[in-house]
Each structure stands twice: as C-alpha cells, then as structure tokens.
Design a protein around this motif. Structure first.
Motif, short mmCIF file in Angstrom:
data_model
loop_
_atom_site.label_atom_id
_atom_site.label_comp_id
_atom_site.label_asym_id
_atom_site.label_seq_id
_atom_site.Cartn_x
_atom_site.Cartn_y
_atom_site.Cartn_z
N ILE A 1 0.85 -1.21 0.00
CA ILE A 1 0.00 0.00 0.00
C ILE A 1 0.88 1.25 0.00
O ILE A 1 0.62 2.20 -0.75
N HIS A 2 1.93 1.23 0.83
CA HIS A 2 2.86 2.37 0.86
C HIS A 2 3.53 2.53 -0.50
O HIS A 2 3.70 3.66 -1.01
N PHE A 3 3.92 1.43 -1.11
CA PHE A 3 4.55 1.46 -2.43
C PHE A 3 3.62 2.10 -3.47
O PHE A 3 4.06 2.94 -4.27
N LEU A 4 2.36 1.72 -3.46
CA LEU A 4 1.41 2.28 -4.42
C LEU A 4 1.17 3.76 -4.19
O LEU A 4 0.99 4.53 -5.16
N HIS A 5 1.18 4.21 -2.95
CA HIS A 5 1.06 5.64 -2.67
C HIS A 5 2.27 6.40 -3.23
O HIS A 5 2.11 7.49 -3.82
N MET A 6 3.46 5.84 -3.06
CA MET A 6 4.65 6.47 -3.61
C MET A 6 4.61 6.47 -5.13
O MET A 6 4.99 7.45 -5.78
N LEU A 7 4.13 5.37 -5.70
CA LEU A 7 4.02 5.27 -7.15
C LEU A 7 3.05 6.32 -7.68
O LEU A 7 3.30 6.96 -8.71
N HIS A 8 1.96 6.51 -6.97
CA HIS A 8 0.97 7.52 -7.34
C HIS A 8 1.61 8.91 -7.39
O HIS A 8 1.39 9.69 -8.34
N SER B 1 -9.45 6.37 -5.50
CA SER B 1 -9.00 7.49 -4.67
C SER B 1 -7.65 8.04 -5.11
O SER B 1 -7.38 9.24 -4.95
N LEU B 2 -6.79 7.20 -5.66
CA LEU B 2 -5.48 7.64 -6.15
C LEU B 2 -5.51 7.60 -7.68
O LEU B 2 -5.15 6.61 -8.31
#
Length: 387
Positions: free
Chosen positions: A4-11, A47-48
């Motif tokens: 989840i953290h990785f996907l937020h950074m990717l976003h 959301s992202l």
C-alpha cells in the motif's frame, strides 16, 4: 515498505512525471507479490487517480508506467525491480509506391494476382489441401485497413493498445501490408496471400511512425495468449536484450503459441535482432526473386528460415497496394505457411513447426559449404512433411 505504501509512492511519482518522464516496467519477485499488489491497486484506483495510468502486464506479472525517476521507489525494501521500457520499430524498407497495374497477371482467365513471393514458395500448389481455414493469427503491428477489399474476409476481432476506445485502424500501412501477404483473398483483380482463409486479428501496438514501447508489445502478446490465437506475427525488432520481452515470449511459447519474428534489415552477417534472437521464436531472414539472401537481411546461424522479402507487393492503406522490402515481409510469408500447416494438423507444437520448416526448406547454398545456413521456406514441401 508494504504494497500500500509502495502504491502511494508510485501515485506521487506518476503525478510528477509530466514532460520529463521515462517509461518503466516494474517486476515483482514472485507471482504472489504481483497478485497482492494488483489487488491493492484495484482497490486504491478510485481514490489515487494517477494509478489509473498503470498498465497491467499480466503475462509477465509486471506493471508499466511513466516515472520521472525510479530512484525513490528503489530505496524501499519492496520485492520489485525496474527495467526501462524502451522503444522498438517495425522492420521494413519502403519502396516507391506501385499501382495495381504494375503487377502483370499472365494467367488467362485469372482475376487474382498472386505476388511473386507467394508463388515462389509454392503456396498455390497447396491450396487443394489447405487454405489456412480457421487458423488465427495475431499480427502485432500498426493495425489494419478495415476497408481493404482483399482483407474483408480475413479480419476478426483485434485490439488497439494505443487507444483502447478505437478499433485498430492502420495509420502507417505496415500492418496492412503484412496482413495481405498472410491472408489476402481477392477474386476481383486484387492479391491472394499465402493462406487466404486464415483469420487475422490486428493488434495495434505501433503508432503512425511505426514505433512502440516494449510494454506495448508485451500487452499485445498477452492479448494474443489470452484470446488463444494460434500464431503471433512480430515483424519488428530491436538491438538490445530486454528481460521483460523475453519473459513474455517464453510464457507465450509455453502456452503453445507459434511466434514468428523478423531478423532485421541491417545486413549483419552474424547477428539478428530481438525478439527473433530468442530460441523460442521462428526467426526469419529475407530472400530475393533469384532465391538469394537479400543484401539488407540480417543472417547467420540464428536464422531458422528464409522467405521472400524483396519488393513484395501487398495490400496498403485506402484499399491500395504497395511494394515494401524487408524481413518483415519475409516473416509474413512464414506465418502464412504455418497457418497452412496448422489447418491440417492443429495440434502441432512450436518446436515441431520449427523443425518441419527447417527440414523441408530449399537450400540457398549450391555448394552446401555453409552447413549451418538455413534454407528458404517451401509450402508444398512443408505440408508434405506433415505426412
């Protein structure tokens, strides 16, 4: 770092990628990690919003997207690694455009034109046995001219990977030319391809300039495998090895798909392009009317088969016709012959196909001093070898 953290950074990184971005392919160490991340991706997309720009490359358990830099993402402990998503070009050497009348039809009463390459590999002599009926061929290329009269009976469902909302219309010409050599079927002054009852599935991965990214090709291979096509024609190439492309080819091969690819048009004597260089692929070089290796064709021990590729007359945009030269054109002849074979024996595996083509080929060396050199494809001998 969790998924989840990785996907937020990717976003965030995708959001910064306007203008100065480079495309990347993101690999996961295991299939389990990939599936886990994909599940989170599906949940977070609403959301992202930048995550909607990620392409899922299921066949190799990877994603692709544009990033300004992958440095920040590399810092975490997530089990992923990155590969640059590089550009790839179709293989072809455009000649001066010809009109339909430039090809002489010497057979009395025949309203069809059989291009010299189709005739030279003796495809017409096999049509009493096979015309490639119901064999499906994915042509990963620039698309197809849906309105061409010689292709109307051959075209089936395809996909536009550049714009999913559009049909895979050809805005370059290369893909239409390839499709015509494989499966054109005209009874009114047009051309006839090698396998005139084969089914073409146009997979538009290349733009109007004949350029695509490796991720586009992988998505095209994935689509062909997912839709259970028999043959994948890949008339394009690049010089450098790419692990992502190899994974896609390997997975398609293990799924039983026959992959045919052009060797390249640089005239190299001991080197060919990727993906033709992969051993799971039927690699194709080009010959001339006089059954000699074309000067532009890459050659060497990695070539599996040669086929006509010099000044090949085939279908073109807006219902017209054109001559093109290149190993792309040779590859189309080989895909057509394989379609003739599969219509008779649908259960043939990729390695069986390759071995039959090589064994039934016509030698290009009169002295046979070059023992490793592949021969030229011959449809009649290939079908006879099935017995």
């Amino acid at each position: 770092m969790d998924m989840i953290h990785f996907l937020h950074m990717l976003h965030e990184e995708i959001g910064k990628s306007q203008g100065t971005s480079r495309k990347h392919i993101i690999h996961f160490r295991t299939a389990k990690d990939y599936r886990n991340c994909r599940a989170h991706l599906k949940r977070l997309k609403p959301s992202l919003t930048h995550l909607s720009k990620i392409r899922d490359l299921n066949i190799i358990h990877a994603f692709s997207c544009s990033l300004k830099s992958d440095a920040l993402l590399r810092q975490g402990s997530l089990p992923v690694y990155f590969e640059e998503d590089i550009k790839i070009k179709v293989h072809g050497l455009p000649e001066k455009k010809k009109h339909r009348a430039s090809i002489k039809n010497d057979t009395p009463g025949r309203s069809q034109i059989i291009p010299w390459g189709v005739d030279q590999i003796m495809a017409p002599q096999t049509w009493n046995k096979s015309v490639g009926s119901r064999v499906s061929i994915g042509v990963i290329d620039t698309g197809i001219d849906y309105n061409h009269p010689d292709l109307s009976q051959a075209i089936s469902r395809g996909i536009n990977l550049i714009n999913r909302n559009l049909l895979p219309f050809d805005d370059n010409g290369h893909g239409t030319h390839i499709a015509g050599t494989i499966a054109a079927a005209s009874s009114n002054g047009g051309i006839v391809g090698v396998a005139p009852r084969a089914i073409i599935h146009p997979v538009k991965a290349f733009d109007h300039n004949g350029s695509a990214y490796v991720s586009d090709i992988i998505a095209g291979i994935d689509w062909c495998v997912h839709n259970d096509l028999d043959i994948i024609n890949m008339s394009f190439g690049m010089k450098t090895y790419n692990k992502s492309l190899e994974y896609a080819v390997l997975n398609a091969y293990h799924a039983g798909k026959i992959i045919v690819a052009s060797s390249g048009n640089d005239g190299h004597k001991a080197s060919i392009d990727y993906p033709a260089r992969f051993t799971q692929v039927v690699s194709v070089g080009a010959t001339t009317r006089s059954s000699k290796i074309a000067p532009f064709s890459n050659r060497g021990s990695r070539i599996d088969i040669y086929a006509p590729g010099d000044r090949i007359y085939s279908s073109w945009l807006h219902g017209k016709y054109n001559e093109l030269s290149g190993t792309s054109m040779a590859t189309a002849h080989v895909s057509g012959v394989i379609a003739l074979m599969l219509a008779i024996k649908p259960g043939l595996r990729p390695l069986q196909i390759k071995n039959i083509l090589k064994r039934s080929s016509i030698s290009l060396s009169k002295t046979r001093t070059v023992r490793w050199q592949a021969g030229q494809i011959n449809a009649r001998r290939a079908l006879s070898a099935l017995d």
